[in-house]
Design a protein around this motif. Structure first.
Motif, PDB file in Angstrom:
ATOM      1  N   MET A  46       0.818  -1.205   0.000  1.00 18.69           N
ATOM      2  CA  MET A  46       0.000   0.000   0.000  1.00 18.69           C
ATOM      3  C   MET A  46       0.851   1.254   0.000  1.00 18.69           C
ATOM      4  N   GLY A  47       2.005   1.154   0.644  1.00 22.11           N
ATOM      5  CA  GLY A  47       2.934   2.278   0.614  1.00 22.11           C
ATOM      6  C   GLY A  47       2.602   3.335   1.632  1.00 22.11           C
ATOM      7  N   GLY A  48       3.588   3.769   2.364  1.00 21.03           N
ATOM      8  CA  GLY A  48       3.382   4.807   3.363  1.00 21.03           C
ATOM      9  C   GLY A  48       3.300   6.182   2.737  1.00 21.03           C
ATOM     10  N   SER A  49       2.612   7.097   3.390  1.00 20.47           N
ATOM     11  CA  SER A  49       2.473   8.468   2.927  1.00 20.47           C
ATOM     12  C   SER A  49       3.229   9.398   3.857  1.00 20.47           C
ATOM     13  N   THR A  50       3.825  10.463   3.286  1.00 20.90           N
ATOM     14  CA  THR A  50       4.560  11.413   4.115  1.00 20.90           C
ATOM     15  C   THR A  50       3.610  12.191   5.017  1.00 20.90           C
ATOM     16  N   ASN A  51       2.349  12.358   4.594  1.00 16.83           N
ATOM     17  CA  ASN A  51       1.355  13.043   5.406  1.00 16.83           C
ATOM     18  C   ASN A  51       0.411  12.035   6.052  1.00 16.83           C
ATOM     19  N   ALA A  52       0.924  10.868   6.363  1.00 14.08           N
ATOM     20  CA  ALA A  52       0.084   9.786   6.857  1.00 14.08           C
ATOM     21  C   ALA A  52      -0.378  10.030   8.285  1.00 14.08           C
ATOM     22  N   LEU A  53      -1.552   9.502   8.582  1.00 14.52           N
ATOM     23  CA  LEU A  53      -2.079   9.512   9.941  1.00 14.52           C
ATOM     24  C   LEU A  53      -2.251   8.048  10.354  1.00 14.52           C
ATOM     25  N   PRO A  54      -1.146   7.390  10.745  1.00 15.75           N
ATOM     26  CA  PRO A  54      -1.250   5.972  11.112  1.00 15.75           C
ATOM     27  C   PRO A  54      -1.983   5.789  12.430  1.00 15.75           C
ATOM     28  N   ILE A  55      -2.925   4.879  12.432  1.00 14.65           N
ATOM     29  CA  ILE A  55      -3.656   4.530  13.646  1.00 14.65           C
ATOM     30  C   ILE A  55      -3.355   3.076  13.988  1.00 14.65           C
ATOM     31  N   VAL A  56      -3.501   2.202  12.995  1.00 19.04           N
ATOM     32  CA  VAL A  56      -3.078   0.815  13.147  1.00 19.04           C
ATOM     33  C   VAL A  56      -1.607   0.708  12.773  1.00 19.04           C
ATOM     34  N   SER A  57      -1.254   1.185  11.566  1.00 17.46           N
ATOM     35  CA  SER A  57       0.136   1.185  11.109  1.00 17.46           C
ATOM     36  C   SER A  57       0.266   2.068   9.879  1.00 17.46           C
ATOM     37  N   LYS A  58       1.453   2.681   9.712  1.00 19.70           N
ATOM     38  CA  LYS A  58       1.687   3.532   8.545  1.00 19.70           C
ATOM     39  C   LYS A  58       1.713   2.738   7.245  1.00 19.70           C
ATOM     40  N   ILE A  59       1.905   1.416   7.322  1.00 20.39           N
ATOM     41  CA  ILE A  59       1.927   0.619   6.085  1.00 20.39           C
ATOM     42  C   ILE A  59       0.551   0.555   5.430  1.00 20.39           C
ATOM     43  N   PHE A  60      -0.496   0.923   6.185  1.00 13.41           N
ATOM     44  CA  PHE A  60      -1.848   0.914   5.637  1.00 13.41           C
ATOM     45  C   PHE A  60      -2.293   2.306   5.192  1.00 13.41           C
ATOM     46  N   CYS A  61      -1.363   3.254   5.171  1.00 12.28           N
ATOM     47  CA  CYS A  61      -1.655   4.612   4.715  1.00 12.28           C
ATOM     48  C   CYS A  61      -1.100   4.795   3.307  1.00 12.28           C
ATOM     49  N   SER A  62      -1.913   5.303   2.403  1.00 10.70           N
ATOM     50  CA  SER A  62      -1.487   5.528   1.024  1.00 10.70           C
ATOM     51  C   SER A  62      -1.440   7.020   0.731  1.00 10.70           C
ATOM     52  N   SER A  63      -0.522   7.433  -0.134  1.00 15.86           N
ATOM     53  CA  SER A  63      -0.412   8.851  -0.500  1.00 15.86           C
ATOM     54  C   SER A  63      -1.456   9.246  -1.550  1.00 15.86           C
ATOM     55  N   SER A  64      -2.217   8.283  -2.043  1.00 13.89           N
ATOM     56  CA  SER A  64      -3.235   8.590  -3.054  1.00 13.89           C
ATOM     57  C   SER A  64      -4.617   8.112  -2.599  1.00 13.89           C
ATOM     58  N   LEU A  65      -5.639   8.648  -3.235  1.00 11.00           N
ATOM     59  CA  LEU A  65      -7.014   8.240  -2.976  1.00 11.00           C
ATOM     60  C   LEU A  65      -7.138   6.747  -3.280  1.00 11.00           C
ATOM     61  N   THR A  66      -7.752   5.991  -2.388  1.00  9.23           N
ATOM     62  CA  THR A  66      -7.845   4.542  -2.552  1.00  9.23           C
ATOM     63  C   THR A  66      -9.298   4.092  -2.533  1.00  9.23           C
ATOM     64  N   SER A  67      -9.680   3.358  -3.559  1.00  9.91           N
ATOM     65  CA  SER A  67     -11.034   2.804  -3.629  1.00  9.91           C
ATOM     66  C   SER A  67     -10.959   1.310  -3.344  1.00  9.91           C
ATOM     67  N   LEU A  68     -11.627   0.891  -2.288  1.00 13.15           N
ATOM     68  CA  LEU A  68     -11.652  -0.511  -1.886  1.00 13.15           C
ATOM     69  C   LEU A  68     -13.049  -1.081  -2.135  1.00 13.15           C
ATOM     70  N   MET A  69     -13.112  -2.319  -2.600  1.00 17.47           N
ATOM     71  CA  MET A  69     -14.415  -2.951  -2.805  1.00 17.47           C
ATOM     72  C   MET A  69     -14.647  -3.991  -1.721  1.00 17.47           C
ATOM     73  N   VAL A  70     -15.801  -3.908  -1.093  1.00 24.57           N
ATOM     74  CA  VAL A  70     -16.179  -4.854  -0.047  1.00 24.57           C
ATOM     75  C   VAL A  70     -17.135  -5.881  -0.645  1.00 24.57           C
ATOM     76  N   ARG A  71     -16.817  -7.153  -0.448  1.00 26.22           N
ATOM     77  CA  ARG A  71     -17.682  -8.247  -0.923  1.00 26.22           C
ATOM     78  C   ARG A  71     -18.069  -9.093   0.275  1.00 26.22           C
ATOM     79  N   LYS A  72     -19.349  -9.146   0.571  1.00 27.80           N
ATOM     80  CA  LYS A  72     -19.825  -9.953   1.696  1.00 27.80           C
ATOM     81  C   LYS A  72     -19.679 -11.427   1.372  1.00 27.80           C
ATOM     82  N   ARG A  73     -19.327 -12.212   2.398  1.00 23.85           N
ATOM     83  CA  ARG A  73     -19.276 -13.664   2.245  1.00 23.85           C
ATOM     84  C   ARG A  73     -20.579 -14.256   2.767  1.00 23.85           C
ATOM     85  N   PRO A  74     -21.089 -15.301   2.116  1.00 23.04           N
ATOM     86  CA  PRO A  74     -22.283 -15.963   2.652  1.00 23.04           C
ATOM     87  C   PRO A  74     -21.982 -16.540   4.033  1.00 23.04           C
ATOM     88  N   HIS A  75     -22.983 -16.603   4.881  1.00 23.28           N
ATOM     89  CA  HIS A  75     -22.784 -17.127   6.236  1.00 23.28           C
ATOM     90  C   HIS A  75     -22.317 -18.574   6.228  1.00 23.28           C
TER      91      HIS A  75
END
Length: 202
Positions: free
Chosen positions: A1-30
């Motif tokens: 994902m890449g760290g950002s210089t203006n990152a606001l890490p809460i869990v970890s800076k490795i989950f902060c990206s310097s660009s807008l990120t679109s994530l898709m959520v797919r539900k799993r059947p129970h």
């Protein structure tokens, strides 16, 4: 994902990206792995996986893992008599340390009575190296997949959106602004999913 210089890490800076990120959520059947959901990036690579109570075996408990299946956050709804008498539910998110000592990362409170339902869901963070707590707020309707996470200054952190072209409630998008911690955002989404009785709830 890449760290950002203006990152606001809460869990970890490795989950902060310097660009807008679109994530898709797919539900799993129970019936598959006890429910939960899978989060993919724009290249269809698995970025995160959330396991619900069907996998963990306990209601009010969630596990957030990275794309390799390594645990990142353990999320639990607080119980007890004091919580039972409260007008709000409280959820705590803990980091998964290698030594097994979990550290509290954030707390989320949501209204559980009809009278409090119009109040915003609040998230409180006490990240390492900060003297004051950081606060976030969830506004809008998660059920309709039209809600926003904002920071204490009113800046948009992430937005939950539905894609009309897909035409399925089992898929939706989470758009995370540059510099913000995607693992934290997905952890919040996991709690919202459980609160509203969706894929992580048994």
């Amino acid at each position: 994902m890449g760290g950002s210089t203006n990152a606001l890490p809460i869990v970890s800076k490795i989950f902060c990206s310097s660009s807008l990120t679109s994530l898709m959520v797919r539900k799993r059947p129970h019936v598959v792995h006890g429910g939960g959901f899978v989060v993919t990036d724009c290249s269809q690579n698995v970025a995160f996986v959330v396991d619900g109570c069907g996998t963990l075996g306990a209601k009010g408990e969630l596990m957030l893992k990275d794309g390799d299946g390594e645990p990142i956050l353990f999320i639990r709804r607080k119980g007890g008599i004091v919580q039972a008498l409260s007008t709000r539910n409280k959820w705590n998110g803990y980091s998964m340390e290698y030594e097994g000592a979990n550290k509290l990362i954030f707390s989320l409170t949501d209204p559980k009575s009809c009278l409090a339902m119009k109040k915003a869901i609040r998230i409180r963070v006490d990240p390492k190296g900060h003297n004051r707590d950081l606060e976030f707020e969830v506004n809008g309707s998660f059920v309709d997949k039209a809600c926003t996470i904002r920071d204490c200054r009113g800046n948009v952190v992430a937005q939950v959106e539905v894609n009309e072209l897909i035409g399925s409630k089992d898929f939706y998008y989470v758009v995370v602004q540059p510099g913000y911690d995607q693992a934290f955002v997905v952890g919040v989404i996991a709690i919202l999913d459980n609160i509203h009785g969706e894929s992580t709830r048994c």
